[in-house]
Write a protein that holds these residues in place. Structure first.
Motif, short mmCIF file in Angstrom:
data_model
loop_
_atom_site.label_atom_id
_atom_site.label_comp_id
_atom_site.label_asym_id
_atom_site.label_seq_id
_atom_site.Cartn_x
_atom_site.Cartn_y
_atom_site.Cartn_z
N ASP A 69 -33.90 66.40 -38.35
CA ASP A 69 -34.46 65.08 -38.00
C ASP A 69 -34.47 64.83 -36.49
O ASP A 69 -35.27 64.04 -36.00
N HIS A 70 -33.56 65.47 -35.76
CA HIS A 70 -33.43 65.23 -34.32
C HIS A 70 -33.79 66.47 -33.49
O HIS A 70 -33.41 66.55 -32.32
N ARG A 71 -34.54 67.39 -34.08
CA ARG A 71 -34.82 68.66 -33.43
C ARG A 71 -35.40 68.50 -32.01
O ARG A 71 -34.88 69.07 -31.06
N GLY A 72 -36.44 67.72 -31.86
CA GLY A 72 -37.08 67.56 -30.55
C GLY A 72 -36.17 66.94 -29.52
O GLY A 72 -36.04 67.43 -28.39
N GLU A 73 -35.52 65.86 -29.90
CA GLU A 73 -34.59 65.18 -28.98
C GLU A 73 -33.41 66.08 -28.64
O GLU A 73 -32.94 66.09 -27.50
N ALA A 74 -32.95 66.82 -29.64
CA ALA A 74 -31.78 67.68 -29.44
C ALA A 74 -32.09 68.80 -28.45
O ALA A 74 -31.24 69.13 -27.61
N GLU A 75 -33.27 69.37 -28.53
CA GLU A 75 -33.62 70.46 -27.62
C GLU A 75 -33.54 70.00 -26.16
O GLU A 75 -32.98 70.68 -25.32
N GLN A 76 -34.07 68.82 -25.89
CA GLN A 76 -34.01 68.28 -24.52
C GLN A 76 -32.57 67.94 -24.13
O GLN A 76 -32.14 68.25 -23.02
N ALA A 77 -31.83 67.32 -25.03
CA ALA A 77 -30.45 66.95 -24.72
C ALA A 77 -29.60 68.20 -24.46
O ALA A 77 -28.76 68.20 -23.55
N LEU A 78 -29.84 69.26 -25.20
CA LEU A 78 -29.08 70.50 -24.99
C LEU A 78 -29.47 71.19 -23.69
O LEU A 78 -28.62 71.75 -23.00
N ARG A 79 -30.75 71.12 -23.34
CA ARG A 79 -31.18 71.65 -22.03
C ARG A 79 -30.48 70.90 -20.90
O ARG A 79 -29.98 71.49 -19.95
N ASP A 80 -30.45 69.56 -21.03
CA ASP A 80 -29.79 68.73 -20.01
C ASP A 80 -28.29 69.05 -19.92
O ASP A 80 -27.72 69.09 -18.83
N LEU A 81 -27.67 69.28 -21.07
CA LEU A 81 -26.25 69.61 -21.10
C LEU A 81 -25.99 70.95 -20.42
O LEU A 81 -25.09 71.07 -19.58
N ARG A 82 -26.79 71.96 -20.74
CA ARG A 82 -26.64 73.27 -20.10
C ARG A 82 -26.84 73.17 -18.58
O ARG A 82 -26.09 73.74 -17.80
N GLU A 83 -27.86 72.41 -18.20
CA GLU A 83 -28.16 72.25 -16.77
C GLU A 83 -26.99 71.58 -16.04
O GLU A 83 -26.61 72.00 -14.95
N ALA A 84 -26.43 70.54 -16.66
CA ALA A 84 -25.30 69.85 -16.03
C ALA A 84 -24.11 70.80 -15.90
O ALA A 84 -23.44 70.82 -14.86
N ALA A 85 -23.87 71.60 -16.92
CA ALA A 85 -22.73 72.52 -16.88
C ALA A 85 -22.95 73.60 -15.82
O ALA A 85 -22.03 73.94 -15.06
N LEU A 86 -24.15 74.13 -15.74
CA LEU A 86 -24.43 75.21 -14.79
C LEU A 86 -24.47 74.73 -13.34
O LEU A 86 -24.19 75.50 -12.43
N SER A 87 -24.81 73.47 -13.14
CA SER A 87 -24.90 72.95 -11.78
C SER A 87 -23.56 72.44 -11.26
O SER A 87 -23.46 72.03 -10.12
N GLY A 88 -22.55 72.46 -12.12
CA GLY A 88 -21.23 72.00 -11.68
C GLY A 88 -21.05 70.51 -11.71
O GLY A 88 -20.08 69.98 -11.19
N LYS A 89 -22.02 69.80 -12.28
CA LYS A 89 -21.92 68.34 -12.38
C LYS A 89 -20.88 67.95 -13.42
O LYS A 89 -20.48 68.75 -14.25
N ASN A 90 -20.51 66.67 -13.39
CA ASN A 90 -19.69 66.12 -14.45
C ASN A 90 -20.56 66.08 -15.71
O ASN A 90 -21.62 65.45 -15.70
N ILE A 91 -20.14 66.72 -16.77
CA ILE A 91 -20.99 66.84 -17.96
C ILE A 91 -20.78 65.71 -18.96
O ILE A 91 -21.43 65.67 -20.00
N PHE A 92 -19.91 64.75 -18.65
CA PHE A 92 -19.60 63.70 -19.61
C PHE A 92 -20.84 62.93 -20.06
O PHE A 92 -21.05 62.74 -21.26
N GLY A 93 -21.68 62.51 -19.12
CA GLY A 93 -22.88 61.76 -19.48
C GLY A 93 -23.82 62.58 -20.35
O GLY A 93 -24.35 62.08 -21.34
N ALA A 94 -23.99 63.85 -20.00
CA ALA A 94 -24.85 64.73 -20.79
C ALA A 94 -24.28 64.95 -22.19
O ALA A 94 -25.02 65.01 -23.17
N LEU A 95 -22.96 65.04 -22.28
CA LEU A 95 -22.32 65.18 -23.60
C LEU A 95 -22.55 63.93 -24.45
O LEU A 95 -22.84 64.02 -25.64
#
Length: 122
Positions: A69-95
Motif C-alpha cells: 500500500d505504501h510502495r511509492g512513498e516508501a521508495e522515496q523515504a528509503l532513498r532519503d534515509l540512505r542519503e542522510a546516512a551516507l552524508s553523515g547527517k542526523n538521520i532521526f528526521g529521515a527515520l
C-alpha cells in the motif's frame, strides 16, 4: 582505577566498568530491587506466550499489505534515509519520515545497505 593498558579497547573498558557496576548508568546497572537480596528469593516464573502459525501468517500478511500500500512513498523515504546516512547527517528526521510508510525491516535494510552491519567487537 583501571589503566588503559589493562583493557586495550576503550569500548571494552566502558563495557567492563558498566558490567562491574564501577561506572553507574542510570536505568541499566544502578537499581537493585531489595526483594532480590533476601535469602531464598526466587524470581517469579514467567510463562512464555507463543503465537500460533495462523497469528504469525496474519501478521506477515498485514506487513506485506502495508508495504504494498505504501510502495511509492516508501521508495522515496528509503532513498532519503540512505542519503542522510551516507552524508553523515542526523538521520532521526529521515527515520521518522520513513517510519510512517515503511516497515522496520525496510528501514533496517536501507541502513544496512548504506553503512553495513554492526558487529560488536568481543
Amino acid at each position: 582505577q583501571y589503566q588503559r593498558g589493562k583493557i586495550q579497547d576503550e569500548s571494552m573498558l566502558y563495557e567492563h566498568l558498566k558490567h562491574s557496576g564501577e561506572l553507574p548508568v542510570i536505568g541499566v546497572n544502578t537499581f537493585v530491587d531489595p526483594k532480590t537480596l533476601v535469602d531464598g528469593y526466587e524470581p517469579p516464573k514467567i510463562e512464555l506466550a507463543r503465537a500460533s502459525y495462523e497469528e504469525k501468517d496474519l501478521q506477515l500478511n498485514r506487513v506485506r499489505k502495508y508495504q504494498e500500500d505504501h510502495r511509492g512513498e516508501a521508495e522515496q523515504a528509503l532513498r532519503d534515509l540512505r542519503e542522510a546516512a551516507l552524508s553523515g547527517k542526523n538521520i532521526f528526521g529521515a527515520l521518522m519520515d520513513a517510519a510512517r510508510v515503511c516497515s522496520l525491516y525496510q528501514m533496517t535494510q536501507a541502513l544496512y545497505e548504506a553503512g553495513g552491519q554492526y558487529r560488536r567487537n568481543l
